[in-house]
Design an enzyme around this catalytic site. Sequence first.
Site, PDB file in Angstrom:
ATOM      1  N   HIS A  77      -1.803 -12.356  10.175  1.00 24.42           N
ATOM      2  CA  HIS A  77      -1.403 -10.957  10.017  1.00 24.42           C
ATOM      3  C   HIS A  77      -1.245 -10.327  11.402  1.00 24.42           C
ATOM      4  O   HIS A  77      -2.008 -10.625  12.313  1.00 24.42           O
ATOM      5  CB  HIS A  77      -2.445 -10.192   9.185  1.00 24.42           C
ATOM      6  CG  HIS A  77      -2.166  -8.719   9.126  1.00 24.42           C
ATOM      7  ND1 HIS A  77      -0.965  -8.231   8.676  1.00 24.42           N
ATOM      8  CD2 HIS A  77      -2.906  -7.650   9.497  1.00 24.42           C
ATOM      9  CE1 HIS A  77      -0.987  -6.907   8.751  1.00 24.42           C
ATOM     10  NE2 HIS A  77      -2.156  -6.531   9.246  1.00 24.42           N
ATOM     11  N   CYS A  98      -3.229  -4.887   3.640  1.00 21.61           N
ATOM     12  CA  CYS A  98      -2.086  -5.706   4.064  1.00 21.61           C
ATOM     13  C   CYS A  98      -2.087  -7.116   3.507  1.00 21.61           C
ATOM     14  O   CYS A  98      -1.238  -7.923   3.888  1.00 21.61           O
ATOM     15  CB  CYS A  98      -2.025  -5.763   5.587  1.00 21.61           C
ATOM     16  SG  CYS A  98      -1.901  -4.145   6.336  1.00 21.61           S
ATOM     17  N   GLU A 128       0.832  -1.194   0.000  1.00 25.20           N
ATOM     18  CA  GLU A 128       0.000   0.000   0.000  1.00 25.20           C
ATOM     19  C   GLU A 128       0.871   1.250   0.000  1.00 25.20           C
ATOM     20  O   GLU A 128       0.408   2.348   0.251  1.00 25.20           O
ATOM     21  CB  GLU A 128      -0.986  -0.001   1.160  1.00 25.20           C
ATOM     22  CG  GLU A 128      -0.395  -0.170   2.523  1.00 25.20           C
ATOM     23  CD  GLU A 128      -1.500  -0.362   3.546  1.00 25.20           C
ATOM     24  OE1 GLU A 128      -1.870   0.634   4.169  1.00 25.20           O
ATOM     25  OE2 GLU A 128      -2.005  -1.490   3.692  1.00 25.20           O
TER      26      GLU A 128
END
Lengths: 134, 346
Positions: free
Chosen positions: B235, B114, B82
């Site tokens: 994550h 992400c 990003e």
Amino acid sequence: MPNKSSIPLSWRLNKSIYRLVGNKCKRCGTFFFPSRDICPKCRRKGDIEEVVFSGEGEVYSYTMINVAPKGFEQQTPYLIGIIKLKEGPLITGQIVRPNNNIEIGKKVYAVFRKLTEDSKSGIIKYGFKFKIKD
Amino acid sequence: MTDIGIVGYGCYIPRLRIRVEEIARIWGADGKNIKNSLGVEEKSVPDIDEDTVTIAVEASKNALKRARINPRNIEAVFIGSESHPYVVNPSGTIVAEAIGVSNNLFCADLEFACKAGTAGMQICYAMVKAGMIKYGLAIGSDTAQGRPGDALEYTAAAGGAAFIIGNNPLAIIEDTLSFATDTPDFFRREGEPYPKHAGRFTGEPAYFRHVVTATTNFLKKTGLKQDDFDYIVFHMPNGKFPLKAAKKLGFPPEKIKQSLVVKKIGNTYSGSSLLGLSNVLDVAKPNERILLTSYGSGAGSDCFSFLVTDAIEERRCSAPRTREYIENKEYVDYGLYVKLKGKLKL
Ligand SMILES: [Zn+2]
């Protein structure tokens, strides 16, 4: 590298400054960086081929830049070194942080970094710098 | 059918760090308290000449060393991030040129907060499986931005990992599954320097719902059980969320420990779950099984199971381990941090 150098010029150099591509005379075994069209020793008898350099070498000389040319002002203080590549040629390049463990003769390897940018809206130039081996 | 999976992997984390307490000092906040509530002690900071592209190149060079293949045989490059340096002009072609892959190249930059790096891995896997390419390179790399003074500033970090997908893998991709819904918990509009986030909304309806649903659906689809996995990777927006997700899913905390790199480097966004995977591959033994579930705001999760093969033992020594990048560090203070992030006008 000059500031605001033309996009076509830096594009032509991409391969050599991204990946340290130079060449070698197959006849006498001399390496060249940047590339040369003709071997100065063998002249017309020379036989030039493309070579990707290992990026390994040692510090031949260095200096600390405190007053930078245009395009590098944000980076001061930084080190510029002359590096003797394992394959032979001497080349100039920035040596990345940390600045305090530098000495002539220290081993280095090439890393890929941002070199400069024309402006916040301009092209970003990438290429090799050198890092001292831990 | 031959096995398809990770042929080589590599990571890169910038050397510089800033401590959570140093950021808190500037804003008059309670650093110890923030550190404990986030489960993050310090974060990585890109040097002034490092960005998503340079991180991706260094990680890919390490992946190539482990894969021991000619880069000319790589026919696809996908970078998830990003923080692509350009809005228009791909990061992928710069990385491809820098490592010398084939010019007959499938290439596109990916964005899904992400989880864009794991999306790249799925695309490469599918293309190898379809016989379209011999090898594909999938990268998750970011230099995350947090608005000064915002909660994100304590964790938004820099780093990345690269994976070469093909035959004769060191870890077989056994299966993969994704889950996605329209859930805007974190976003950044065109031309805006910093993302906005929806505070507590980023938790239950966003991170936990997607990670838990994707993983549950994946287990149902494959018939695999919690006990079948030796390691799990989620994550890591902070140090707490992945542990809580593991608990909700019935995994014991010791199975996630090896992947929790967030405490010492922060949230590396697209690099986050992939750096966790890289740290697990650094120690995993043949025949061990790894579960990975990424998360991207907006929102979705990609879930994978990897089965480690005998090839891991000899290939992993060919490049620096994740831990070496985590431990090799130099601290900066907030003043230098501001300069390095390019926030000073000269
Ligand atoms: Zn010659």
